[in-house]
Design a protein around this motif. Structure first.
Motif, PDB file in Angstrom:
ATOM      1  N   TYR A 157      -1.656   9.069  -9.878  1.00 26.65           N
ATOM      2  CA  TYR A 157      -2.313   8.030  -9.083  1.00 26.65           C
ATOM      3  C   TYR A 157      -1.383   6.862  -8.768  1.00 26.65           C
ATOM      4  N   ILE A 158      -0.597   6.445  -9.736  1.00 30.22           N
ATOM      5  CA  ILE A 158       0.276   5.295  -9.469  1.00 30.22           C
ATOM      6  C   ILE A 158       1.519   5.707  -8.691  1.00 30.22           C
ATOM      7  N   GLY A 159       1.757   7.016  -8.581  1.00 23.97           N
ATOM      8  CA  GLY A 159       2.935   7.490  -7.876  1.00 23.97           C
ATOM      9  C   GLY A 159       2.730   7.802  -6.410  1.00 23.97           C
ATOM     10  N   GLN A 160       1.476   7.693  -5.908  1.00 25.41           N
ATOM     11  CA  GLN A 160       1.223   7.988  -4.502  1.00 25.41           C
ATOM     12  C   GLN A 160       1.752   6.865  -3.613  1.00 25.41           C
ATOM     13  N   PRO A 161       2.184   7.187  -2.395  1.00 21.40           N
ATOM     14  CA  PRO A 161       2.771   6.166  -1.519  1.00 21.40           C
ATOM     15  C   PRO A 161       1.800   5.025  -1.226  1.00 21.40           C
ATOM     16  N   ILE A 162       2.372   3.852  -1.006  1.00 20.24           N
ATOM     17  CA  ILE A 162       1.599   2.686  -0.586  1.00 20.24           C
ATOM     18  C   ILE A 162       1.872   2.457   0.898  1.00 20.24           C
ATOM     19  N   LEU A 163       0.808   2.337   1.669  1.00 23.32           N
ATOM     20  CA  LEU A 163       0.934   2.317   3.126  1.00 23.32           C
ATOM     21  C   LEU A 163       0.731   0.914   3.694  1.00 23.32           C
ATOM     22  N   TYR A 164       1.368   0.680   4.821  1.00 17.86           N
ATOM     23  CA  TYR A 164       1.160  -0.530   5.606  1.00 17.86           C
ATOM     24  C   TYR A 164       0.299  -0.162   6.809  1.00 17.86           C
ATOM     25  N   ASN A 165      -0.772  -0.931   7.010  1.00 18.77           N
ATOM     26  CA  ASN A 165      -1.678  -0.725   8.145  1.00 18.77           C
ATOM     27  C   ASN A 165      -2.476   0.574   8.071  1.00 18.77           C
ATOM     28  N   SER A 166      -2.765   1.051   6.880  1.00 18.60           N
ATOM     29  CA  SER A 166      -3.737   2.138   6.772  1.00 18.60           C
ATOM     30  C   SER A 166      -5.102   1.607   7.194  1.00 18.60           C
TER      31      SER A 166
END
Length: 366
Positions: free
Chosen positions: A329-338
């Protein structure tokens, strides 16, 4: 933020093979529709109406076949409410056919031996996520198109799906719900007794919380939903990070190395808490919601410098088709403007504006 979403042409199903775009379209439609409901005479209303129609039109070719619909996640139903809204306005036959296909797909949807809906194609697996899309659609459909025993059976199915998730995902130590469950208890992550997954993922719980709030808006008399909403809301408020007032990516691991305050789940909780308070179910949580909202604005909303706003720190998709471990869970990408984050922020903002207007009316602007 809404016009920024439109400027980026988000919430349109441009790739018919990407089922994740169904949920992006659905939440965009819901966010824009709520602006129109709250500010029907605003100058932006024609643009918002046109974009909702464009978004709905982009999904109708995909959702018009009930047999094919069951190959998509329950997220597909997020488009159903605005399909109904548009059909009630103009009696478009395509909308009517798509609504009918969505409704028929509920009967065709695979279920586990207890009657719980599969979230997607994974046998016997049910997720909290799907309830935001499924439950408000089925409730609205029952209210508008069904009568007597048929309507009662539909609402009872909604209640049953919510209850099955509660039974299998409820954590006695926190009063929160984990991401989902495997009825067969054979998944690598399944609890041997409940089948539940090991962690409380913020966004999946946010979907479930928003579903409860939206169901109560449509059917305020549902006592079982009221009770779940009240108990879960109290637990969510307790789980807020003391320093920020917002919520962790993994709620049951506060402060653990790698965990972080996540923007989509936080906005969803703000929306649900404000809305529940406004409707009279949660009278004591406005301050908690307001504190979290102000943190979100200060830390996740970005002025792009070109007249648009961005939204940061939204985690990408987290699936139970994984190890469902903390590291996952903490390793999933973090997105901008999702748009899953920015759409939730729009809805949270609308509730915040209603709250501040009520506060100013009662106490004055000073």
């Amino acid at each position: 933020m809404a016009t920024s979403i439109i400027s980026r042409e988000q919430g349109l199903m441009l790739n018919q093979s990407d089922s994740s775009e169904l949920l992006q379209a659905g939440i965009t439609q819901k966010a824009l529709h709520r602006i129109i409901e709250q500010y029907p005479h605003d100058l932006s209303t024609p643009e918002l109406r046109a974009y909702i129609t464009r978004s709905v039109n982009s999904v109708t070719p995909v959702l018009s076949n009930a047999s094919k619909d069951i190959s998509y996640p329950l997220d597909r139903f997020s488009n159903g409410n605005n399909l109904i809204n548009l059909f009630e306005q103009d009696s478009n036959q395509t909308y009517q056919e798509t609504i009918a296909a969505l409704r028929r797909s509920i009967d065709l949807q695979p279920r586990n031996p207890a009657g719980g809906l599969w979230y997607f194609v994974y046998p016997e697996w049910s997720y909290l996520d799907g309830m935001y899309s499924f439950a408000p659609f089925y409730t609205l459909y029952a209210n508008v198109y069904s009568k007597g025993e048929t309507a009662t059976a539909s609402i009872n199915d909604v209640l049953y799906q919510l209850d099955l998730l509660w039974q299998h995902c409820y954590n006695n130590a926190t009063d929160l719900l984990v991401h989902g469950y495997d009825y067969s208890k054979t998944a690598v992550w399944a609890n041997p007794i409940t089948g539940g997954s090991p962690h409380v993922w913020g966004r999946s719980l946010g979907w479930y919380m928003m579903a409860l709030a939206d169901i109560l808006e449509l059917s305020p008399h549902l006592v079982d939903v009221q009770q779940k909403f009240q108990k879960l809301s109290a637990a969510v408020v307790r789980a807020a990070d003391p320093a920020s007032g917002a919520w962790w990516q993994i709620l049951d691991q506060p402060g653990r190395e790698g965990n972080y305050i996540e923007s989509s789940g936080s906005a969803m909780f703000v929306y649900a808490l404000f809305k529940g308070s406004r409707m009279g179910y949660l009278p004591h949580y406005e301050n908690a919601a307001a504190r979290a909202y102000e943190y979100i604005v200060q830390n996740f909303v970005v002025d792009n410098g070109n007249g648009t706003l961005g939204y940061n720190r939204t985690v990408a998709v987290c699936s139970l088709n994984s190890t469902a471990s903390y590291a996952y869970y903490i390793g999933q990408p973090i997105l901008y403007n999702s748009v899953l984050g920015s759409g939730s922020f729009v809805m949270a903002s609308l509730e915040y504006e209603l709250y501040t207007a009520k506060f100013e009316q009662k106490h004055g602007k000073d």
